[in-house]
Write an enzyme that holds these catalytic residues in place. Structure first.
Site, PDB file in Angstrom:
ATOM      1  N   ARG A 283       0.854  -1.186   0.000  1.00  0.00           N
ATOM      2  CA  ARG A 283       0.000   0.000   0.000  1.00  0.00           C
ATOM      3  C   ARG A 283       0.893   1.240   0.000  1.00  0.00           C
ATOM      4  NH1 ARG A 283      -3.200  -2.614  -1.693  1.00  0.00           N
ATOM      5  NH2 ARG A 283      -5.339  -3.076  -1.045  1.00  0.00           N
ATOM      6  N   GLU A 312      -4.557   7.380  -4.997  1.00  0.00           N
ATOM      7  CA  GLU A 312      -4.612   6.713  -6.301  1.00  0.00           C
ATOM      8  C   GLU A 312      -5.791   7.231  -7.105  1.00  0.00           C
ATOM      9  OE1 GLU A 312      -4.434   2.467  -5.703  1.00  0.00           O
ATOM     10  OE2 GLU A 312      -2.447   2.582  -4.830  1.00  0.00           O
ATOM     11  N   HIS A 331      -1.271   0.228  -9.783  1.00  0.00           N
ATOM     12  CA  HIS A 331      -1.919  -0.763  -8.896  1.00  0.00           C
ATOM     13  C   HIS A 331      -2.368  -2.008  -9.689  1.00  0.00           C
ATOM     14  CE1 HIS A 331      -4.201  -1.117  -4.848  1.00  0.00           C
ATOM     15  NE2 HIS A 331      -3.889  -2.312  -5.308  1.00  0.00           N
TER      16      HIS A 331
HETATM   17  N1  LIG Z   1      -0.750  -4.325  -5.289  1.00  0.00           N
HETATM   18  C1  LIG Z   1      -1.761  -5.147  -5.277  1.00  0.00           C
HETATM   19  O1  LIG Z   1      -2.543  -5.204  -6.205  1.00  0.00           O
HETATM   20  C2  LIG Z   1      -1.955  -6.052  -4.111  1.00  0.00           C
HETATM   21  C3  LIG Z   1      -1.589  -5.638  -2.867  1.00  0.00           C
HETATM   22  N2  LIG Z   1      -1.770  -6.451  -1.809  1.00  0.00           N
HETATM   23  C4  LIG Z   1      -1.330  -5.951  -0.517  1.00  0.00           C
HETATM   24  O2  LIG Z   1      -0.227  -6.729  -0.080  1.00  0.00           O
HETATM   25  C5  LIG Z   1      -0.202  -6.730   1.336  1.00  0.00           C
HETATM   26  C6  LIG Z   1       0.018  -8.141   1.839  1.00  0.00           C
HETATM   27  O3  LIG Z   1      -1.045  -8.990   1.448  1.00  0.00           O
HETATM   28  P1  LIG Z   1      -1.079 -10.480   1.998  1.00  0.00           P
HETATM   29  O4  LIG Z   1       0.274 -11.068   1.976  1.00  0.00           O
HETATM   30  O5  LIG Z   1      -2.167 -11.175   1.278  1.00  0.00           O
HETATM   31  O6  LIG Z   1      -1.506 -10.212   3.493  1.00  0.00           O
HETATM   32  P2  LIG Z   1      -1.171 -11.089   4.766  1.00  0.00           P
HETATM   33  O7  LIG Z   1      -2.112 -10.655   5.802  1.00  0.00           O
HETATM   34  O8  LIG Z   1      -1.128 -12.532   4.394  1.00  0.00           O
HETATM   35  O9  LIG Z   1       0.298 -10.640   5.171  1.00  0.00           O
HETATM   36  C7  LIG Z   1       0.607  -9.429   5.768  1.00  0.00           C
HETATM   37  C8  LIG Z   1       1.722  -9.681   6.762  1.00  0.00           C
HETATM   38  O10 LIG Z   1       2.166  -8.429   7.262  1.00  0.00           O
HETATM   39  C9  LIG Z   1       2.534  -8.630   8.598  1.00  0.00           C
HETATM   40  N3  LIG Z   1       2.633  -7.382   9.324  1.00  0.00           N
HETATM   41  C10 LIG Z   1       1.675  -6.686   9.964  1.00  0.00           C
HETATM   42  N4  LIG Z   1       2.197  -5.589  10.538  1.00  0.00           N
HETATM   43  C11 LIG Z   1       3.515  -5.599  10.257  1.00  0.00           C
HETATM   44  C12 LIG Z   1       4.580  -4.739  10.573  1.00  0.00           C
HETATM   45  N5  LIG Z   1       4.398  -3.648  11.311  1.00  0.00           N
HETATM   46  N6  LIG Z   1       5.818  -5.049  10.112  1.00  0.00           N
HETATM   47  C13 LIG Z   1       6.018  -6.166   9.371  1.00  0.00           C
HETATM   48  N7  LIG Z   1       5.043  -7.016   9.047  1.00  0.00           N
HETATM   49  C14 LIG Z   1       3.799  -6.740   9.482  1.00  0.00           C
HETATM   50  C15 LIG Z   1       1.481  -9.567   9.126  1.00  0.00           C
HETATM   51  O11 LIG Z   1       1.939 -10.251  10.274  1.00  0.00           O
HETATM   52  C16 LIG Z   1       1.293 -10.506   7.954  1.00  0.00           C
HETATM   53  O12 LIG Z   1       2.119 -11.655   8.087  1.00  0.00           O
HETATM   54  C17 LIG Z   1      -1.502  -6.078   1.780  1.00  0.00           C
HETATM   55  O13 LIG Z   1      -1.248  -4.733   2.075  1.00  0.00           O
HETATM   56  C18 LIG Z   1      -2.360  -6.146   0.565  1.00  0.00           C
HETATM   57  O14 LIG Z   1      -3.324  -5.149   0.572  1.00  0.00           O
HETATM   58  C19 LIG Z   1      -2.253  -7.726  -1.929  1.00  0.00           C
HETATM   59  C20 LIG Z   1      -2.655  -8.175  -3.153  1.00  0.00           C
HETATM   60  C21 LIG Z   1      -2.563  -7.362  -4.347  1.00  0.00           C
HETATM   61  O1  LIG Z   2      -6.053  -7.197  -2.979  1.00  0.00           O
HETATM   62  C1  LIG Z   2      -5.441  -6.135  -2.751  1.00  0.00           C
HETATM   63  O2  LIG Z   2      -5.089  -5.776  -1.623  1.00  0.00           O
HETATM   64  C2  LIG Z   2      -5.146  -5.252  -3.849  1.00  0.00           C
HETATM   65  O3  LIG Z   2      -4.473  -4.279  -3.637  1.00  0.00           O
HETATM   66  C3  LIG Z   2      -5.739  -5.500  -5.152  1.00  0.00           C
HETATM   67  O4  LIG Z   2      -6.494  -4.356  -5.453  1.00  0.00           O
HETATM   68  P1  LIG Z   2      -7.517  -4.358  -6.657  1.00  0.00           P
HETATM   69  O5  LIG Z   2      -8.547  -5.373  -6.328  1.00  0.00           O
HETATM   70  O6  LIG Z   2      -6.745  -4.730  -7.881  1.00  0.00           O
HETATM   71  O7  LIG Z   2      -8.058  -2.976  -6.702  1.00  0.00           O
END
Ligand SMILES: NC(=O)C1=CN([C@@H]2O[C@H](COP(=O)(O)OP(=O)(O)OC[C@H]3O[C@@H](n4cnc5c(N)ncnc54)[C@H](O)[C@@H]3O)[C@@H](O)[C@H]2O)C=CC1
Ligand SMILES: O=C(O)C(=O)COP(=O)(O)O
Length: 595
Positions: A283, A312, A331
């Protein structure tokens, strides 16, 4: 001394199911009848009348497979690019809303829904665009699709990492501008370099696996990640400062929360190795973007590759986006064909399930209860709500309920019994009869707190077989008077206790008196002097107006002493009949309780 029951009849009843419509009006009575207005249909978890087809507003593009699934169950309104005002207007006609990251589901949205919105589905992982506190306060369940885009996000992270290291985007723009700059775009190698994964969750883990395949030395920082999971794939968990100080590359994979907001700031950039390279597919808000521009200008950060931004889309003249050492994508982390189909199905299934009243496995603001656990707990869920409902009806008018103690007796280890669902149902049972608030699994704790009701829980670990989840549940309300004095236990609280017998919840104790009456229909509790003919006298008063007695039991201290008679009735007796019961000479007090 506990009085023992002399149970008279047991009625066979049909297996219990979680009912979507339970009328919850009741008429507490102690020699007088009080009626509350009847309430709206009241399913246990989600307020949704199954008579009507629900309406689901899909506010951002969703894969076809998910839309088809939704259409099989609901009216689907696909309205993209709504302004905040348009969203607030439409939402009052919708039972569920599905969004991606581009729609802010603000407090105003919940307020504008007029209570109709019951599920928000986030077709993706990050729920930072949904006001979770407001959702919970409005009893709205938020579900997400946490797994289907993990690999896509990880692959995009690797794409940005490699593209950044080899200047792919800059070189592409240069050659398209008619240049041939082989010396300018000499890159850096990945093999042997240290990559720090910040946030070792689903995406972080997949990035780590792939980076190891590229020959990188991978470390990770995550205060909540289990060390053995990291070790299993050859990743060392390190402190935040160590990660910053040793990394050649940093990849961000934590959620945006108050504690991660701007976690990369001036102070922390200063701790990094000079020339570090940063990837962000998490994010935008986890980086202080002004601080990043300064760090890039100062050469602390050699390059950054960003998929996400604080705002965004970012402003066109954003210095960060325009910086020559920054590679950007709009994104796109989750944007693969495969991930979008997967996410659409995952979220459609979650939303439909939630609208049907099932407990969502991907609930964000409510306990997740796996289906098999729920099946086992079903009768206890009903028991919990009814005990709450009974206990509160025993409170004398004017005594505010402030302190409730729930005791669960079980032979199961405390870790094997998650009581959040039961606590929510007891809370629902206690609050709904005395307020106009609708309580569900989502808002139960919040609603109790808001009303100043402290609910404490205690477990009694029993010997014996842990086959059934619970032996009994006891609900006590302290510091109140009761309209049925016999409901006050020796220790001074209103006390009711119940068990599940053959799948049916039973009331088994009132105050210090043991009774045994199935918790269905309504109950009359009478304290009387134990003597022959009492059951017949009361039974015939009810029989005269065709009120069917489903259950009767008498708990007494000793023969011919005080006894409590519990009578289950299928129909509501008239005021006149209740008055006549109260006038039976041996009856010292009685109360009519509607379940
Ligand atoms: N760019 C995109 O389109 C996408 C972005 N994302 C983002 O990626 C991120 C991770 O997603 P997931 O791996 O599915 O989530 P997840 O919940 O599986 O992993 C997040 C991890 O961050 C850790 N965490 C929490 N606070 C923390 C801190 N202060 N320092 C270090 N680690 C910490 C948690 O313990 C957890 O293991 C989210 O922010 C999600 O929104 C996910 C999918 C697509
Ligand atoms: O799943 C997430 O956290 C994402 O950031 C993906 O975002 P989107 O569904 O592509 O707008």
């Amino acid at each position: 001394m506990a009085a023992s029951p002399s149970s008279l009849s047991l009625r066979n009843s049909s297996p219990l199911s979680l009912s979507w419509k339970t009328n919850t009006h009741f008429s507490p009575l102690s020699r007088s009848t009080v009626s509350l207005p009847s309430r709206r249909p009241n399913p246990i978890f989600i307020v949704f009348s199954m008579d009507a087809k629900p309406t689901v507003l899909v506010a951002e593009k969703l894969g076809e497979a998910g839309l088809d699934l939704l259409k099989g169950f609901a009216n689907v309104d696909c309205s993209y690019n709504l302004s905040p005002e348009e969203l607030c207007t439409k939402i009052s006609l919708c039972d569920a809303l599905i969004v991606r990251s581009g729609t802010k589901v603000s407090r105003e949205v919940f307020e504008s829904s007029g209570g109709r919105l019951k599920v928000v589905g986030r077709a993706g992982v990050g729920i930072d665009n949904v006001d979770l506190a407001a959702a919970t306060e409005h009893g709205c369940l938020v579900v997400n699709a946490p797994t289907a885009n993990t690999v896509a996000a990880a692959e995009h992270g690797i794409a940005l990492l490699t593209a950044m290291a080899r200047n792919v985007a800059q070189a592409d723009a240069s050659i398209k501008a008619g240049k041939w700059q082989r010396n300018k775009y000499v890159g850096v190698s990945l093999v042997g370099k240290t990559l720090a994964i910040m946030g070792f969750g689903k995406v972080g883990t997949e990035v780590a696996r792939r980076a190891k395949g590229l020959g990188m030395h991978v470390i990770a920082h995550d205060p909540y990640a289990p060390a053995d999971r990291a070790r299993a794939i050859g990743v060392e968990l390190v402190s935040f400062d160590e990660a910053l100080a040793t990394a050649d590359f940093i990849s961000l994979h934590m959620p945006l929360t108050p504690s991660t907001s701007k976690i990369l700031n001036d102070e922390n950039f200063a701790k990094m190795k000079k020339g570090v390279r940063i990837v962000n597919v998490a994010r935008g808000g986890v980086i202080d973007e002004d601080a990043l521009v300064k760090a890039l200008d100062a050469g602390i950060v050699a390059q950054a590759a960003l998929d996400v931004f604080t705002v965004e889309p970012p402003p066109k003249d954003s210095r960060l986006v325009q910086h020559e050492n920054v590679t950007v994508t709009p994104h796109l982390g989750a944007s693969t064909m495969e991930a979008q189909e997967g996410v659409a199905i995952e979220i459609a299934e979650a939303v439909v399930g939630a609208l049907k009243g099932e407990l969502a496995a991907t609930a964000v603001n409510a306990p997740m209860v796996p289906a098999e656990v729920l099946t086992e707990l079903k009768p206890y869920v009903v028991l919990a709500e009814k005990l709450g409902r009974l206990a509160v009806q025993l409170v004398a008018g004017g005594s505010g309920v402030k302190s409730v103690k729930v005791t669960y007796a079980s032979a199961r280890a405390p870790d094997d019994l998650d009581t959040r669902l039961l606590r929510a149902m007891i809370t629902k049972g206690i609050i709904e009869p005395i307020s106009s608030v609708f309580v569900n699994l989502v808002n139960a704790d919040f609603t109790a707190k808001q009303r100043g009701i402290r609910i404490s829980e205690e477990r009694i670990l029993l010997d014996g077989s842990p086959e059934s989840p619970l032996e009994f549940i006891q609900v006590q309300i302290a510091n109140v008077e009761s309209k049925f004095a016999s409901a006050i236990s020796d220790s001074g609280e209103i006390k009711v206790e119940g068990r599940v017998k053959d799948g049916v919840p039973h009331l088994t104790k009132v105050g210090s008196f043991e009774v045994d009456v199935s918790l269905e229909g309504s109950i009359i509790l009478c304290r009387q002097v134990d003597q022959p003919g009492m059951i017949g006298t009361v039974g015939s008063i009810l029989g005269e107006e065709n009120v069917n007695v489903s259950f009767m039991s008498v708990g007494r201290i000793a023969p011919r002493k005080q006894a409590v008679m519990a009578i289950g009735v299928d129909e509501q007796p008239s005021k006149e009949s209740l008055k006549r019961i109260g006038e039976v000479p041996a009856v010292e007090e009685f109360v009519y309780l509607k379940l």
